[in-house]
Design an enzyme around this catalytic site. Structure first.
Site, PDB file in Angstrom:
ATOM      1  N   LYS A 195       0.833  -1.213   0.000  1.00 52.12           N
ATOM      2  CA  LYS A 195       0.000   0.000   0.000  1.00 52.12           C
ATOM      3  C   LYS A 195       0.861   1.254   0.000  1.00 52.12           C
ATOM      4  O   LYS A 195       0.610   2.194  -0.747  1.00 52.12           O
ATOM      5  CB  LYS A 195      -0.909   0.034   1.246  1.00 52.12           C
ATOM      6  CG  LYS A 195      -1.838  -1.132   1.376  1.00 52.12           C
ATOM      7  CD  LYS A 195      -2.664  -1.049   2.635  1.00 52.12           C
ATOM      8  CE  LYS A 195      -1.874  -1.054   3.926  1.00 52.12           C
ATOM      9  NZ  LYS A 195      -1.132  -2.302   4.200  1.00 52.12           N
ATOM     10  N   ARG A 238      -9.052   1.232   9.463  1.00 50.59           N
ATOM     11  CA  ARG A 238      -8.633  -0.151   9.574  1.00 50.59           C
ATOM     12  C   ARG A 238      -9.679  -1.001  10.264  1.00 50.59           C
ATOM     13  O   ARG A 238      -9.554  -2.212  10.305  1.00 50.59           O
ATOM     14  CB  ARG A 238      -7.354  -0.187  10.406  1.00 50.59           C
ATOM     15  CG  ARG A 238      -6.204  -0.878   9.703  1.00 50.59           C
ATOM     16  CD  ARG A 238      -5.154  -1.092  10.753  1.00 50.59           C
ATOM     17  NE  ARG A 238      -3.939  -1.615  10.252  1.00 50.59           N
ATOM     18  CZ  ARG A 238      -2.939  -0.906   9.712  1.00 50.59           C
ATOM     19  NH1 ARG A 238      -3.080   0.382   9.529  1.00 50.59           N
ATOM     20  NH2 ARG A 238      -1.840  -1.489   9.345  1.00 50.59           N
ATOM     21  N   ARG A 275      11.891  -5.562   3.992  1.00 46.56           N
ATOM     22  CA  ARG A 275      11.647  -4.112   3.850  1.00 46.56           C
ATOM     23  C   ARG A 275      12.676  -3.298   4.624  1.00 46.56           C
ATOM     24  O   ARG A 275      13.074  -3.644   5.732  1.00 46.56           O
ATOM     25  CB  ARG A 275      10.263  -3.765   4.379  1.00 46.56           C
ATOM     26  CG  ARG A 275      10.058  -2.248   4.474  1.00 46.56           C
ATOM     27  CD  ARG A 275       8.653  -1.838   4.647  1.00 46.56           C
ATOM     28  NE  ARG A 275       7.999  -2.472   5.770  1.00 46.56           N
ATOM     29  CZ  ARG A 275       6.696  -2.424   5.977  1.00 46.56           C
ATOM     30  NH1 ARG A 275       5.920  -1.775   5.120  1.00 46.56           N
ATOM     31  NH2 ARG A 275       6.170  -3.015   7.018  1.00 46.56           N
ATOM     32  N   ARG A 297      11.961  -1.893  10.419  1.00 51.70           N
ATOM     33  CA  ARG A 297      10.947  -1.560  11.416  1.00 51.70           C
ATOM     34  C   ARG A 297      10.852  -2.643  12.491  1.00 51.70           C
ATOM     35  O   ARG A 297      10.982  -3.824  12.202  1.00 51.70           O
ATOM     36  CB  ARG A 297       9.578  -1.418  10.730  1.00 51.70           C
ATOM     37  CG  ARG A 297       9.391  -0.092  10.066  1.00 51.70           C
ATOM     38  CD  ARG A 297       8.187   0.002   9.173  1.00 51.70           C
ATOM     39  NE  ARG A 297       6.956  -0.612   9.628  1.00 51.70           N
ATOM     40  CZ  ARG A 297       5.793  -0.506   8.997  1.00 51.70           C
ATOM     41  NH1 ARG A 297       5.720   0.221   7.871  1.00 51.70           N
ATOM     42  NH2 ARG A 297       4.714  -1.107   9.430  1.00 51.70           N
ATOM     43  N   ARG A 348       0.284  -9.049  13.278  1.00 51.34           N
ATOM     44  CA  ARG A 348      -0.322  -8.027  12.397  1.00 51.34           C
ATOM     45  C   ARG A 348      -1.246  -8.659  11.364  1.00 51.34           C
ATOM     46  O   ARG A 348      -2.324  -8.143  11.075  1.00 51.34           O
ATOM     47  CB  ARG A 348       0.782  -7.248  11.661  1.00 51.34           C
ATOM     48  CG  ARG A 348       1.504  -6.279  12.555  1.00 51.34           C
ATOM     49  CD  ARG A 348       2.830  -5.889  11.968  1.00 51.34           C
ATOM     50  NE  ARG A 348       2.697  -5.057  10.802  1.00 51.34           N
ATOM     51  CZ  ARG A 348       3.684  -4.883   9.914  1.00 51.34           C
ATOM     52  NH1 ARG A 348       4.849  -5.493  10.072  1.00 51.34           N
ATOM     53  NH2 ARG A 348       3.504  -4.089   8.888  1.00 51.34           N
TER      54      ARG A 348
END
Ligand code: AP5
Length: 281
Positions: free
Chosen positions: A43, A121, A161, A194, A205
């Site tokens: 996203k 969300r 990432r 992260r 998550r």
């Protein structure tokens, strides 16, 4: 290649009293999009492409929490608890998230438009946001894009990432590596991994997303705004698919906020730019 000067999104990241570094463009018909999809579907990556091509700001609620966690001032007790939840991979409570978004309503009404990433969300957030948009601000969303990807591919994207500490640009150690190891191509900032991209937090998550997503998707489907998009393939291919899906939704009369001829001409002219910029990934 010269990259465009980025807005630092200060009003979104730091709150309404902060001033953005780049004044928003005065667009006749600013785009107002919401991006849905599990963590790691891309996203944030697609939000950057969409903002580059359609104008508007990338508004990520996750970025607000990360900015607060990295700040120098002492966070409030509610923010300390939110940061704990975020690092564990849990969702932050609806009331805290809503208070933060409500304070930033100026970004929602900004005449440059927006691409919202990570909000709403939950169904409660979506209902509150819809009321803010329509009843208080007299605004309409153009579309809600829902990115879909199998779980194993999501895990591979999240574990590789790397994010820039300064400008928040996102890279991937395999799919989108920076030119210099650990250094942001855009601003020269330091790249980091992260906290919530650790394997245990990733699982939490994904489960949290699965629990909240069905009612959220049904809400936007009932409003006639939901556009499903496969997130498989390279970032450029996903963007190409996004533009095609937006065009099809406009042609089918789904995006009632856009004039079909103007909107399709605008999207088509922008698609070529994205392909040339992102082909090498
Ligand atoms: P948030 O920051 O919103 O994270 P998220 O939703 O978990 O989404 P991500 O940023 O992890 O993934 P993405 O889909 O943006 O993927 P990306 O483009 O980076 O939220 C973090 C936390 O804050 C939440 O867990 C929660 O605690 C809290 N929070 C935030 N908002 C909240 C809310 N509204 N309510 C409650 N709590 C909230 O891509 C991932 C990687 O893949 C990158 O490395 C990228 O380079 C790579 N990649 C992207 N596209 C491709 C592609 N097509 N092919 C190969 N690699 C790709």
């Amino acid at each position: 290649m010269n990259l465009p000067i980025k807005n630092n999104r200060a009003a979104w990241l730091q709150g309404a009293t902060a001033k953005c570094s780049v004044p928003p463009p005065m667009l006749d018909r600013p785009w107002r999009l919401v991006l849905l999809g599990a963590p790691g579907t891309g996203k944030g990556t697609q939000a950057e492409f969409l903002c580059d091509k359609l104008g508007g700001c990338h508004l990520s609620t996750g970025d607000i929490f990360r900015a607060a966690g990295a700040g120098n001032c002492t966070p409030s007790p509610a923010m300390v608890e939110s940061l704990r939840q975020m690092r564990a991979g849990e969702l932050v409570g609806d009331s805290t998230v809503w208070e933060i978004v409500r304070e930033r309503a100026g970004c929602v009404r900004c005449h440059g438009g927006f691409v919202l990433d990570g909000f709403p969300r939950t169904l409660a957030q979506a209902i509150a946001f819809q009321q803010l948009l329509t009843e208080e601000e007299g605004l309409c969303l153009d579309a809600v894009l829902n990115y879909e990807l199998p779980r194993d591919e999501i895990i591979s994207r999240l574990s590789g990432r790397r994010t820039c500490r300064d400008c928040k640009a996102v890279f991937h150690v395999v799919h989108c590596p920076p030119r210099s190891h650990g250094v942001c191509d855009r601003c020269g900032g330091q790249l980091f991994q992260r906290d919530d991209d650790r394997p245990d937090a990733i699982a939490v998550r994904l489960d949290a997303y699965d629990r909240s997503t069905a009612t959220l998707l049904a809400f936007y489907k009932d409003l006639g705004l939901l556009v499903p998009i496969s997130a498989a393939g390279s970032p450029a291919q996903v963007f190409e698919r996004t533009v095609t899906a937006l065009e099809a939704a406009i042609t089918d009369g789904l995006l009632r906020t856009r004039d079909p001829r103007d909107a399709i001409a605008g999207l088509t002219s922008r698609r070529g730019d994205a392909r040339s910029r992102f082909e090498p990934l």
